[in-house]
Design a protein around this motif. Structure first.
Motif, PDB file in Angstrom:
ATOM      1  N   ALA A 177      32.344  44.165  44.469  1.00 12.14           N
ATOM      2  CA  ALA A 177      32.368  43.233  43.340  1.00 12.14           C
ATOM      3  C   ALA A 177      33.184  41.987  43.686  1.00 12.14           C
ATOM      4  O   ALA A 177      32.806  40.875  43.329  1.00 12.14           O
ATOM      5  CB  ALA A 177      32.935  43.928  42.112  1.00 12.14           C
ATOM      6  N   VAL A 222      35.203  40.018  46.986  1.00 10.16           N
ATOM      7  CA  VAL A 222      35.501  39.979  48.415  1.00 10.16           C
ATOM      8  C   VAL A 222      36.333  38.727  48.676  1.00 10.16           C
ATOM      9  O   VAL A 222      35.918  37.617  48.316  1.00 10.16           O
ATOM     10  CB  VAL A 222      34.211  39.968  49.266  1.00 10.16           C
ATOM     11  CG1 VAL A 222      34.548  40.314  50.709  1.00 10.16           C
ATOM     12  CG2 VAL A 222      33.180  40.955  48.736  1.00 10.16           C
ATOM     13  N   PHE A 223      37.527  38.915  49.240  1.00 11.59           N
ATOM     14  CA  PHE A 223      38.494  37.817  49.348  1.00 11.59           C
ATOM     15  C   PHE A 223      38.813  37.504  50.802  1.00 11.59           C
ATOM     16  O   PHE A 223      38.843  38.387  51.656  1.00 11.59           O
ATOM     17  CB  PHE A 223      39.815  38.207  48.658  1.00 11.59           C
ATOM     18  CG  PHE A 223      39.716  38.432  47.166  1.00 11.59           C
ATOM     19  CD1 PHE A 223      38.574  38.126  46.437  1.00 11.59           C
ATOM     20  CD2 PHE A 223      40.810  38.963  46.471  1.00 11.59           C
ATOM     21  CE1 PHE A 223      38.512  38.334  45.051  1.00 11.59           C
ATOM     22  CE2 PHE A 223      40.765  39.174  45.100  1.00 11.59           C
ATOM     23  CZ  PHE A 223      39.618  38.865  44.392  1.00 11.59           C
ATOM     24  N   TRP A 224      39.123  36.247  51.023  1.00 11.15           N
ATOM     25  CA  TRP A 224      39.568  35.784  52.348  1.00 11.15           C
ATOM     26  C   TRP A 224      40.973  35.192  52.218  1.00 11.15           C
ATOM     27  O   TRP A 224      41.150  34.226  51.480  1.00 11.15           O
ATOM     28  CB  TRP A 224      38.567  34.742  52.886  1.00 11.15           C
ATOM     29  CG  TRP A 224      38.980  34.080  54.168  1.00 11.15           C
ATOM     30  CD1 TRP A 224      39.810  34.566  55.134  1.00 11.15           C
ATOM     31  CD2 TRP A 224      38.560  32.789  54.640  1.00 11.15           C
ATOM     32  NE1 TRP A 224      39.928  33.682  56.168  1.00 11.15           N
ATOM     33  CE2 TRP A 224      39.171  32.577  55.889  1.00 11.15           C
ATOM     34  CE3 TRP A 224      37.713  31.804  54.123  1.00 11.15           C
ATOM     35  CZ2 TRP A 224      38.973  31.406  56.635  1.00 11.15           C
ATOM     36  CZ3 TRP A 224      37.513  30.639  54.856  1.00 11.15           C
ATOM     37  CH2 TRP A 224      38.141  30.441  56.109  1.00 11.15           C
ATOM     38  N   ASN A 225      41.917  35.780  52.933  1.00  7.04           N
ATOM     39  CA  ASN A 225      43.303  35.299  52.931  1.00  7.04           C
ATOM     40  C   ASN A 225      43.907  35.179  51.530  1.00  7.04           C
ATOM     41  O   ASN A 225      44.605  34.205  51.212  1.00  7.04           O
ATOM     42  CB  ASN A 225      43.408  33.938  53.647  1.00  7.04           C
ATOM     43  CG  ASN A 225      43.289  34.082  55.162  1.00  7.04           C
ATOM     44  OD1 ASN A 225      43.350  35.194  55.693  1.00  7.04           O
ATOM     45  ND2 ASN A 225      43.123  32.968  55.862  1.00  7.04           N
ATOM     46  N   VAL A 226      43.618  36.174  50.710  1.00  2.00           N
ATOM     47  CA  VAL A 226      44.147  36.200  49.342  1.00  2.00           C
ATOM     48  C   VAL A 226      44.506  37.651  49.021  1.00  2.00           C
ATOM     49  O   VAL A 226      43.818  38.571  49.445  1.00  2.00           O
ATOM     50  CB  VAL A 226      43.079  35.729  48.325  1.00  2.00           C
ATOM     51  CG1 VAL A 226      43.668  35.699  46.919  1.00  2.00           C
ATOM     52  CG2 VAL A 226      42.521  34.357  48.684  1.00  2.00           C
ATOM     53  N   LYS A 275      28.415  38.858  43.055  1.00  2.00           N
ATOM     54  CA  LYS A 275      29.735  39.221  43.541  1.00  2.00           C
ATOM     55  C   LYS A 275      30.619  37.982  43.519  1.00  2.00           C
ATOM     56  O   LYS A 275      30.131  36.861  43.436  1.00  2.00           O
ATOM     57  CB  LYS A 275      29.702  39.905  44.912  1.00  2.00           C
ATOM     58  CG  LYS A 275      29.381  39.079  46.107  1.00  2.00           C
ATOM     59  CD  LYS A 275      29.464  39.987  47.363  1.00  2.00           C
ATOM     60  CE  LYS A 275      29.099  39.237  48.621  1.00  2.00           C
ATOM     61  NZ  LYS A 275      29.044  40.130  49.802  1.00  2.00           N
ATOM     62  N   TRP A 276      31.927  38.214  43.543  1.00  2.00           N
ATOM     63  CA  TRP A 276      32.901  37.139  43.468  1.00  2.00           C
ATOM     64  C   TRP A 276      33.528  36.943  44.834  1.00  2.00           C
ATOM     65  O   TRP A 276      34.046  37.894  45.418  1.00  2.00           O
ATOM     66  CB  TRP A 276      34.005  37.491  42.466  1.00  2.00           C
ATOM     67  CG  TRP A 276      33.547  37.705  41.064  1.00  2.00           C
ATOM     68  CD1 TRP A 276      33.122  38.890  40.522  1.00  2.00           C
ATOM     69  CD2 TRP A 276      33.472  36.737  40.016  1.00  2.00           C
ATOM     70  NE1 TRP A 276      32.799  38.710  39.196  1.00  2.00           N
ATOM     71  CE2 TRP A 276      33.004  37.403  38.859  1.00  2.00           C
ATOM     72  CE3 TRP A 276      33.757  35.368  39.932  1.00  2.00           C
ATOM     73  CZ2 TRP A 276      32.814  36.745  37.633  1.00  2.00           C
ATOM     74  CZ3 TRP A 276      33.571  34.718  38.715  1.00  2.00           C
ATOM     75  CH2 TRP A 276      33.103  35.403  37.591  1.00  2.00           C
ATOM     76  N   LEU A 277      33.502  35.713  45.336  1.00  2.00           N
ATOM     77  CA  LEU A 277      34.136  35.395  46.606  1.00  2.00           C
ATOM     78  C   LEU A 277      35.333  34.493  46.328  1.00  2.00           C
ATOM     79  O   LEU A 277      35.213  33.492  45.621  1.00  2.00           O
ATOM     80  CB  LEU A 277      33.141  34.670  47.519  1.00  2.00           C
ATOM     81  CG  LEU A 277      31.801  35.396  47.758  1.00  2.00           C
ATOM     82  CD1 LEU A 277      30.894  34.557  48.651  1.00  2.00           C
ATOM     83  CD2 LEU A 277      32.037  36.759  48.374  1.00  2.00           C
ATOM     84  N   LEU A 278      36.466  34.861  46.870  1.00  2.00           N
ATOM     85  CA  LEU A 278      37.678  34.063  46.666  1.00  2.00           C
ATOM     86  C   LEU A 278      38.239  33.702  48.029  1.00  2.00           C
ATOM     87  O   LEU A 278      38.462  34.572  48.865  1.00  2.00           O
ATOM     88  CB  LEU A 278      38.684  34.883  45.841  1.00  2.00           C
ATOM     89  CG  LEU A 278      39.980  34.194  45.407  1.00  2.00           C
ATOM     90  CD1 LEU A 278      39.709  33.026  44.459  1.00  2.00           C
ATOM     91  CD2 LEU A 278      40.906  35.202  44.708  1.00  2.00           C
ATOM     92  N   ARG A 279      38.402  32.394  48.255  1.00  2.00           N
ATOM     93  CA  ARG A 279      38.881  31.929  49.554  1.00  2.00           C
ATOM     94  C   ARG A 279      40.225  31.224  49.360  1.00  2.00           C
ATOM     95  O   ARG A 279      40.316  30.284  48.573  1.00  2.00           O
ATOM     96  CB  ARG A 279      37.869  30.958  50.175  1.00  2.00           C
ATOM     97  CG  ARG A 279      36.495  31.577  50.464  1.00  2.00           C
ATOM     98  CD  ARG A 279      35.508  30.518  50.951  1.00  2.00           C
ATOM     99  NE  ARG A 279      34.225  31.078  51.371  1.00  2.00           N
ATOM    100  CZ  ARG A 279      33.144  31.158  50.604  1.00  2.00           C
ATOM    101  NH1 ARG A 279      33.177  30.730  49.338  1.00  2.00           N
ATOM    102  NH2 ARG A 279      32.017  31.675  51.086  1.00  2.00           N
ATOM    103  N   GLY A 280      41.263  31.706  50.055  1.00  2.00           N
ATOM    104  CA  GLY A 280      42.587  31.112  49.881  1.00  2.00           C
ATOM    105  C   GLY A 280      43.291  30.884  51.193  1.00  2.00           C
ATOM    106  O   GLY A 280      42.680  30.946  52.260  1.00  2.00           O
ATOM    107  N   LEU A 310      37.165  30.002  43.898  1.00  2.00           N
ATOM    108  CA  LEU A 310      36.406  31.181  43.488  1.00  2.00           C
ATOM    109  C   LEU A 310      34.933  30.819  43.355  1.00  2.00           C
ATOM    110  O   LEU A 310      34.598  29.756  42.827  1.00  2.00           O
ATOM    111  CB  LEU A 310      36.933  31.655  42.131  1.00  2.00           C
ATOM    112  CG  LEU A 310      36.291  32.890  41.506  1.00  2.00           C
ATOM    113  CD1 LEU A 310      36.618  34.132  42.319  1.00  2.00           C
ATOM    114  CD2 LEU A 310      36.772  33.053  40.073  1.00  2.00           C
TER     115      LEU A 310
END
Lengths: 434, 434
Positions: A351, A353-357, B395-400, B100
């Motif tokens: 649900a 998917v995060f990058w560097n978080v 889906k949720w993608l979060l880039r930080g 996001l």
């Protein structure tokens, strides 16, 4: 009774629904004494007869400050109520003088089952009112007195627009399992509480969809090209910020090439500094000189200052591990390589998917969805953090001038246009004059 | 096996998915002889041993022209495939350098259960491929030979991008009920066939959502201010255009004040001219001088040139009747009064609510949704006519850049921004290089 009152609630103007919620918010502080008196009874009963453990007791207890922050939370939901029901999502000119509109409408009758926390009641009631849904509430018996008062106040607020029965408190004597079989009466079940509660409800529900997540087995994968500084921050926050939360890290996956490097030692040291108990996955255990306890299963939700650490040979193996052992809730990659990150974001079927978080960002408020209904790991309807729109469905309105299907047959005079039309503001018409 | 191959399918570029579908479309005409030979075996078996009635036999039989129109239908689905998976629905700047994105992704593994019509197989396969879903197909045993060939061709098309196993034919020996319990393996069940099939599946499914409608009890309400010309057109088309369809009128509601007016006589005459058998509802029967057969139930789906006629005193009574006896599929009002119409459109709680339009418009193609997956009377996920997007979730993608929840605490340095960002074109990145 709830459905019929709910239909009235959904045909109110958005302003009127907001007004009910603001009224409830006001009552929570105005009637503080009455609420706290009822709550005191519950708490005393829990202490004397139930021997309730302190953390549960803390959740059961209300205070003036809890009520005041609950009240301001409700006022925020009242703002969200302005833009929920009756929003036009799509407009199409199907043919000359034939216009199609898809608009948001409430789902119908919600059944919310919640445990000891009585502050859940006004919050859920406000979400239901904001979205025009009727609500059946089933609270834990530990909070029976508090819930009764909070429900009375909710009905008092509903009365100002004649929809008193839209929120009903289900007697504590009713068995949850029986409620879960009322598929003609209930359109959606939302369990709010422990993973065990959610799992029980998911098993008990017959033909009624359940919005919620039973497991939160979240992974953080540390790639070989990760920044040490980011790894340390993200791993610490994902595990330690609030270990009991569903979006906390349960398994740390480390790229094999990092073993016996300073980065690796720093990660392990940092977890130890935070007193996180490490359970070694089988591959990780085989590499170790020191020996932490072995993980009993790679599919464990510790919910505490504990986590599993496992080693993977490659990015693909990390993805495969997550698909095999994860719960499709929230999974994180830490890497400085954008291609690696994008591959992970595309491939991981969760649900969130995060990058560097930190995994802790998997949350409706943090996502900016306004009021949070919950987090869903279902694959249909709503997925991940769910805002008010998770309590809405749509209907299709078609306005014509006597159009028939045969007008469009080979012999007919009409042609399909199917032009997208711009979406205007909120549907203005809420006519209740009939 | 299907899930893993489906994941590969979903990570293909949209062009590649279109290519597979076009290849299947080509095979349907190139391998016509092979398909028709297999189909001939099924038809002969049905005639000699099963004594199949002619309408079913007609659905079972394929022909060059059926294959060619099936093939061109598939090419349309291939176009839809370009815009399904990976579409960005929402972008938010959560905080500085923290973005996001909510993107569409396939639901996962679909189970489609269909009856005698073998042309359903390539159509459903194309819809699944277009939306990146894995597919388990369970066809009727009457079409076993045809289905086997059509499935081989589907796999042949899938092979061009190495996803042969994404579409599987479930052995005809497997019981449908057992399949409906595989909640760990199947994410959505779509029954395509009779109302009875859908009802059976809905009852058998345990914890797996079912997309479909079991009943289509559609109403046309003739208001006292209706235009005679529109009434006659709409009533005739709603009942007679295709009486067996789920979106055909089953109950005609007439405002009481129209009784014993010329309009009323014209409506009844027109139904008689079309040889529609009228069943009188109890109130209508009490007004009649002539006596048609009484309706056994106001909740009947005739599916033939028959309908129920009932009288209501008012607009509100019409709405109440529809809520009490309808199936929330499609309901129509005929009136020249806009206020009356808008009240009906707002109040009637059905998937489709129409004003001065035949109920037959309740259809994905007519709505302009492109490929039609089906019509849903469920209240969550997809409602009414469902296009390809009904086979998608998000889906949720979060880039930080190393953001943690504690950065945003009272002592933290970060602030939430929650700015909506414009939604760009399709996600460009489909990296498969790892």
């Amino acid at each position: 009774m709830a459905r019929s009152s709910g239909r009235k609630l959904s045909s109110l103007a958005p302003d009127q629904r907001s007004e009910i919620i603001c009224q409830l918010a006001a009552l929570l502080t105005e009637r503080e004494d009455q609420i706290l008196a009822a709550n005191k009874m519950d708490v005393e009963l829990a202490v004397t007869t139930e021997n309730m453990p302190p953390p549960l007791l803390k959740r059961l207890s209300l205070s003036p400050s809890k009520l005041s922050s609950l009240s301001s939370g409700l006022r925020q939901i009242a703002v969200g109520a302005q833009e929920s029901v009756g929003r036009v999502l799509r407009r199409t000119r199907v043919a000359h003088s034939l216009e199609l509109e898809q608009v948001t409408v409430p789902i119908g009758v919600l059944l919310v089952i919640f445990e000891a926390r009585p502050d859940c009641l006004p919050q859920v009631a406000a979400l239901a009112i904001a979205s025009g849904n009727a609500l059946l509430l089933k609270g834990g018996k530990e909070a029976a007195n508090t819930n009764r008062v909070l429900h009375q106040l909710t009905q008092e607020a509903l009365t100002i627009h004649g929809v008193t029965d839209a929120v009903q408190l289900v007697s504590t004597r009713e068995e949850v399992e029986d409620l879960c079989r009322l598929d003609q009466l209930v359109d959606l079940i939302i369990p709010r509480g422990s993973s065990q509660l959610v799992r029980d409800i998911q098993h008990a529900a017959r033909g009624i969809p359940v919005l919620g997540h039973s497991d939160g087995i979240c992974h953080v994968f540390v790639d070989v090209e990760a920044s040490v500084e980011k790894v340390l921050k993200i791993v610490r926050d994902s595990k330690c910020d609030y270990p009991a939360a569903c979006n906390s890290m349960e398994t740390l996956l480390i790229h094999r090439d990092l073993l016996r490097t300073p980065v690796f030692d720093q990660i392990i040291d940092s977890l130890r500094t935070e007193r996180v108990k490490i359970h070694a996955g089988p591959r990780f255990a085989s590499f170790l000189t020191f020996s932490p306890s072995e993980a009993k299963s790679l599919r464990t939700e510790y919910g505490d200052l504990e986590c599993c650490v496992e080693v993977v040979d490659s990015l693909q193996e990390a993805v495969d591990h997550i698909h095999k052992y994860g719960s499709s809730h929230t999974d994180v990659i830490v890497t400085e390589n954008e291609d690696t990150a994008e591959f992970f974001l595309q491939q991981v079927d969760s649900a969130c998917v995060f990058w560097n978080v930190s995994s802790r960002f998997s949350d409706g408020y943090r996502f900016g969805l306004g009021a949070e209904v919950g987090i869903s790991t279902a694959r249909i309807h709503a997925r991940g953090p769910v805002g008010l729109e998770g309590l809405l469905t749509t209907k299709w309105l078609l306005r014509g001038e006597g159009h028939t299907a045969s007008d469009f047959s080979d012999q007919g005079s009409m042609k399909y246009l199917h032009e997208n039309l711009p979406i205007g503001p909120l549907v203005a018409s809420h006519r209740n004059s009939h």
